[in-house]
Design a protein around this motif. Structure first.
Motif, mmCIF file in Angstrom:
data_model
loop_
_atom_site.group_PDB
_atom_site.id
_atom_site.type_symbol
_atom_site.label_atom_id
_atom_site.label_comp_id
_atom_site.label_asym_id
_atom_site.label_seq_id
_atom_site.Cartn_x
_atom_site.Cartn_y
_atom_site.Cartn_z
ATOM 1 N N VAL A 55 0.805 -1.214 0.000
ATOM 2 C CA VAL A 55 0.000 0.000 0.000
ATOM 3 C C VAL A 55 0.841 1.269 0.000
ATOM 4 O O VAL A 55 0.466 2.267 -0.633
ATOM 5 C CB VAL A 55 -0.979 -0.017 1.194
ATOM 6 C CG1 VAL A 55 -0.244 0.119 2.521
ATOM 7 C CG2 VAL A 55 -2.028 1.072 1.055
ATOM 8 N N VAL A 56 1.979 1.277 0.676
ATOM 9 C CA VAL A 56 2.770 2.513 0.757
ATOM 10 C C VAL A 56 3.466 2.833 -0.573
ATOM 11 O O VAL A 56 3.401 3.971 -1.046
ATOM 12 C CB VAL A 56 3.766 2.467 1.929
ATOM 13 C CG1 VAL A 56 4.559 3.772 2.007
ATOM 14 C CG2 VAL A 56 3.023 2.237 3.245
ATOM 15 N N PRO A 57 4.157 1.867 -1.228
ATOM 16 C CA PRO A 57 4.723 2.195 -2.544
ATOM 17 C C PRO A 57 3.664 2.650 -3.550
ATOM 18 O O PRO A 57 3.929 3.544 -4.355
ATOM 19 C CB PRO A 57 5.378 0.881 -2.984
ATOM 20 C CG PRO A 57 5.724 0.190 -1.706
ATOM 21 C CD PRO A 57 4.584 0.522 -0.785
ATOM 22 N N ALA A 58 2.477 2.054 -3.483
ATOM 23 C CA ALA A 58 1.411 2.468 -4.400
ATOM 24 C C ALA A 58 0.993 3.912 -4.134
ATOM 25 O O ALA A 58 0.803 4.708 -5.058
ATOM 26 C CB ALA A 58 0.215 1.529 -4.265
ATOM 27 N N ALA A 59 0.865 4.276 -2.856
ATOM 28 C CA ALA A 59 0.497 5.651 -2.507
ATOM 29 C C ALA A 59 1.617 6.617 -2.857
ATOM 30 O O ALA A 59 1.363 7.779 -3.223
ATOM 31 C CB ALA A 59 0.174 5.730 -1.014
ATOM 32 N N ALA A 60 2.852 6.154 -2.761
ATOM 33 C CA ALA A 60 4.001 7.021 -3.009
ATOM 34 C C ALA A 60 4.040 7.531 -4.440
ATOM 35 O O ALA A 60 4.594 8.611 -4.707
ATOM 36 C CB ALA A 60 5.293 6.267 -2.694
ATOM 37 N N ARG A 61 3.468 6.801 -5.374
ATOM 38 C CA ARG A 61 3.533 7.191 -6.780
ATOM 39 C C ARG A 61 2.741 8.453 -7.080
ATOM 40 O O ARG A 61 2.831 9.006 -8.178
ATOM 41 C CB ARG A 61 3.081 6.025 -7.658
ATOM 42 C CG ARG A 61 4.064 4.862 -7.576
ATOM 43 C CD ARG A 61 3.599 3.603 -8.253
ATOM 44 N NE ARG A 61 4.451 2.482 -7.800
ATOM 45 C CZ ARG A 61 4.009 1.278 -7.504
ATOM 46 N NH1 ARG A 61 2.710 1.016 -7.601
ATOM 47 N NH2 ARG A 61 4.840 0.346 -7.105
ATOM 48 N N PHE A 62 1.953 8.902 -6.120
ATOM 49 C CA PHE A 62 1.181 10.129 -6.293
ATOM 50 C C PHE A 62 1.819 11.308 -5.550
ATOM 51 O O PHE A 62 1.189 12.353 -5.393
ATOM 52 C CB PHE A 62 -0.251 9.921 -5.801
ATOM 53 C CG PHE A 62 -0.984 8.860 -6.582
ATOM 54 C CD1 PHE A 62 -1.614 9.162 -7.785
ATOM 55 C CD2 PHE A 62 -1.007 7.545 -6.138
ATOM 56 C CE1 PHE A 62 -2.261 8.185 -8.516
ATOM 57 C CE2 PHE A 62 -1.664 6.554 -6.861
ATOM 58 C CZ PHE A 62 -2.296 6.876 -8.054
ATOM 59 N N ALA A 63 3.052 11.145 -5.104
ATOM 60 C CA ALA A 63 3.756 12.194 -4.370
ATOM 61 C C ALA A 63 5.031 12.583 -5.102
ATOM 62 O O ALA A 63 5.581 11.803 -5.887
ATOM 63 C CB ALA A 63 4.086 11.722 -2.960
ATOM 64 N N GLY A 121 10.823 6.472 7.826
ATOM 65 C CA GLY A 121 11.721 6.394 8.965
ATOM 66 C C GLY A 121 12.664 5.210 8.882
ATOM 67 O O GLY A 121 12.320 4.144 8.362
ATOM 68 N N GLN A 122 13.859 5.402 9.416
ATOM 69 C CA GLN A 122 14.831 4.320 9.519
ATOM 70 C C GLN A 122 14.330 3.265 10.497
ATOM 71 O O GLN A 122 13.699 3.583 11.505
ATOM 72 C CB GLN A 122 16.170 4.889 10.001
ATOM 73 C CG GLN A 122 17.275 3.866 10.180
ATOM 74 C CD GLN A 122 18.456 4.425 10.952
ATOM 75 O OE1 GLN A 122 18.311 5.377 11.718
ATOM 76 N NE2 GLN A 122 19.625 3.831 10.771
ATOM 77 N N PHE A 123 14.623 2.029 10.216
ATOM 78 C CA PHE A 123 14.257 0.938 11.118
ATOM 79 C C PHE A 123 15.064 1.031 12.404
ATOM 80 O O PHE A 123 16.288 1.183 12.373
ATOM 81 C CB PHE A 123 14.492 -0.412 10.449
ATOM 82 C CG PHE A 123 14.381 -1.586 11.384
ATOM 83 C CD1 PHE A 123 13.176 -1.882 12.002
ATOM 84 C CD2 PHE A 123 15.485 -2.382 11.661
ATOM 85 C CE1 PHE A 123 13.068 -2.958 12.871
ATOM 86 C CE2 PHE A 123 15.392 -3.455 12.522
ATOM 87 C CZ PHE A 123 14.168 -3.746 13.136
ATOM 88 N N ASP A 124 14.366 0.955 13.530
ATOM 89 C CA ASP A 124 15.006 0.984 14.846
ATOM 90 C C ASP A 124 15.011 -0.430 15.422
ATOM 91 O O ASP A 124 13.955 -0.956 15.782
ATOM 92 C CB ASP A 124 14.232 1.932 15.775
ATOM 93 C CG ASP A 124 14.844 2.031 17.160
ATOM 94 O OD1 ASP A 124 15.832 1.325 17.437
ATOM 95 O OD2 ASP A 124 14.331 2.823 17.978
ATOM 96 N N PRO A 125 16.167 -1.069 15.522
ATOM 97 C CA PRO A 125 16.214 -2.450 16.013
ATOM 98 C C PRO A 125 15.768 -2.590 17.461
ATOM 99 O O PRO A 125 15.471 -3.701 17.906
ATOM 100 C CB PRO A 125 17.685 -2.848 15.845
ATOM 101 C CG PRO A 125 18.427 -1.548 15.833
ATOM 102 C CD PRO A 125 17.509 -0.559 15.190
ATOM 103 N N LEU A 157 11.702 -0.594 3.933
ATOM 104 C CA LEU A 157 12.379 0.506 3.243
ATOM 105 C C LEU A 157 12.911 0.072 1.883
ATOM 106 O O LEU A 157 12.852 0.826 0.907
ATOM 107 C CB LEU A 157 13.522 1.047 4.098
ATOM 108 C CG LEU A 157 13.150 2.043 5.189
ATOM 109 C CD1 LEU A 157 14.392 2.453 5.967
ATOM 110 C CD2 LEU A 157 12.456 3.266 4.616
ATOM 111 N N GLU A 158 13.434 -1.145 1.811
ATOM 112 C CA GLU A 158 13.949 -1.643 0.546
ATOM 113 C C GLU A 158 12.843 -1.684 -0.511
ATOM 114 O O GLU A 158 13.024 -1.238 -1.649
ATOM 115 C CB GLU A 158 14.556 -3.031 0.726
ATOM 116 C CG GLU A 158 15.853 -3.052 1.529
ATOM 117 C CD GLU A 158 15.622 -3.184 3.037
ATOM 118 O OE1 GLU A 158 14.545 -2.785 3.525
ATOM 119 O OE2 GLU A 158 16.545 -3.674 3.724
ATOM 120 N N HIS A 159 11.672 -2.221 -0.126
ATOM 121 C CA HIS A 159 10.543 -2.264 -1.058
ATOM 122 C C HIS A 159 10.111 -0.861 -1.465
ATOM 123 O O HIS A 159 9.820 -0.601 -2.641
ATOM 124 C CB HIS A 159 9.368 -3.004 -0.414
ATOM 125 C CG HIS A 159 9.463 -4.488 -0.509
ATOM 126 N ND1 HIS A 159 9.077 -5.194 -1.633
ATOM 127 C CD2 HIS A 159 9.907 -5.417 0.375
ATOM 128 C CE1 HIS A 159 9.280 -6.484 -1.434
ATOM 129 N NE2 HIS A 159 9.785 -6.653 -0.228
#
Length: 279
Positions: A99-107, A113-117, A129-131
């Protein structure tokens, strides 16, 4: 070109409010509309049906999600009222990697945010983040999970190796470069086995960027191994006092996982300043 449509990804991690504050500052800077998408993770219920106490766990998870959702939405709307930034707020339980990459195409620009272990709530999906970087088709600005970043984009470091990805990153960063006080292009010597002419000095790209930027410098660093590229870029950017690193992201799909280049992996893991990545 300017950024007029920003998308910020929101999770339930402890860094979410700081990321929202950062996104609002960026929206004000570019007079842009800010859309937020909050992804709520859902436990796989079928994995719990044989476990004692699973009903209590699921109920507690739902309660916590609800509380964080309400708190983040109130924070977002309060910031919108305070700053006057036009906004959209969206909440979804759909799989974040879809859902996020799909929404990103309209921005024009995506903020994540960076992954916090040390914070399980920052893990919204496997290799999120990679996707996002490889699938969105838009530049992604990654905000470290620590720090507040009082300044941003006043001194920009551009990693340049003549690749398609680097060229894309340079173009995607121009709205920031145009308002920066200083832009430094960083090039590295040829890797072992590469002909020396395979890595040309950054003078040519500097001439292009100088048509947009106030001050442009070129730093040609010595040759390092492929494994050292990411750390070298971060270290040099920090030594310069930069507050943004721009770089191309290299990666491809292999079976069921995404494989990023070594420099990209290192920067995503060890970044101490915002990083803009393009693929």
């Amino acid at each position: 070109m300017s950024y007029k449509s920003l998308l910020v990804h929101v999770d339930t991690s402890q860094a979410a409010e700081r990321r929202l504050e950062f996104a609002f500052r960026l929206a004000q800077r570019f007079d842009a509309r800010l859309s937020a998408i909050l992804t709520l993770t859902q436990p796989e219920i079928s994995s719990f049906y044989v476990m004692a106490g699973s009903a209590d766990f699921l109920a507690e998870h739902a309660r916590t999600n609800h509380e964080r959702r309400e708190l983040l939405e109130r924070f977002f709307k309060a910031e919108a009222a305070r700053t006057g930034v036009p906004t959209d707020w969206r909440v979804t339980t759909a799989y974040a990697n879809e859902v996020v990459p799909a929404a990103a195409r309209f921005a024009d620009l995506v903020i994540a945010g960076q992954f916090d272990p040390n914070d399980p709530d920052s893990l919204v999906a496997n290799q999120f983040l990679e996707h996002l970087i490889l699938d969105a088709g838009r530049p992604v600005l990654i905000v470290p999970y620590t720090g507040t970043f009082a300044t941003f984009g006043t001194h920009v470091v551009l990693a340049w190796d003549q690749s398609r990805e680097a060229a894309r990153a340079v173009a995607d960063s121009l709205p920031i470069v145009r308002t920066a006080k200083q832009t430094t292009i960083v090039t590295l010597g040829a890797q072992g086995g590469e002909p020396p002419e395979s890595r040309l000095p950054g003078a040519d790209i500097a001439a292009v960027i100088a048509r947009h930027a106030a001050e442009v410098a070129v730093d040609e660093l010595p040759t390092v191994t492929a494994a050292e590229v990411g750390d070298t870029l971060l270290s040099h950017a920090a030594d310069l006092g930069a507050d943004l690193l721009v770089m191309g992201c290299y990666g491809h799909a292999r079976w069921r996982e995404l494989v990023l280049g070594g420099a990209s992996r290192t920067v995503l893991k060890s970044m101490t300043m915002p990083v803009l990545m393009s693929h």
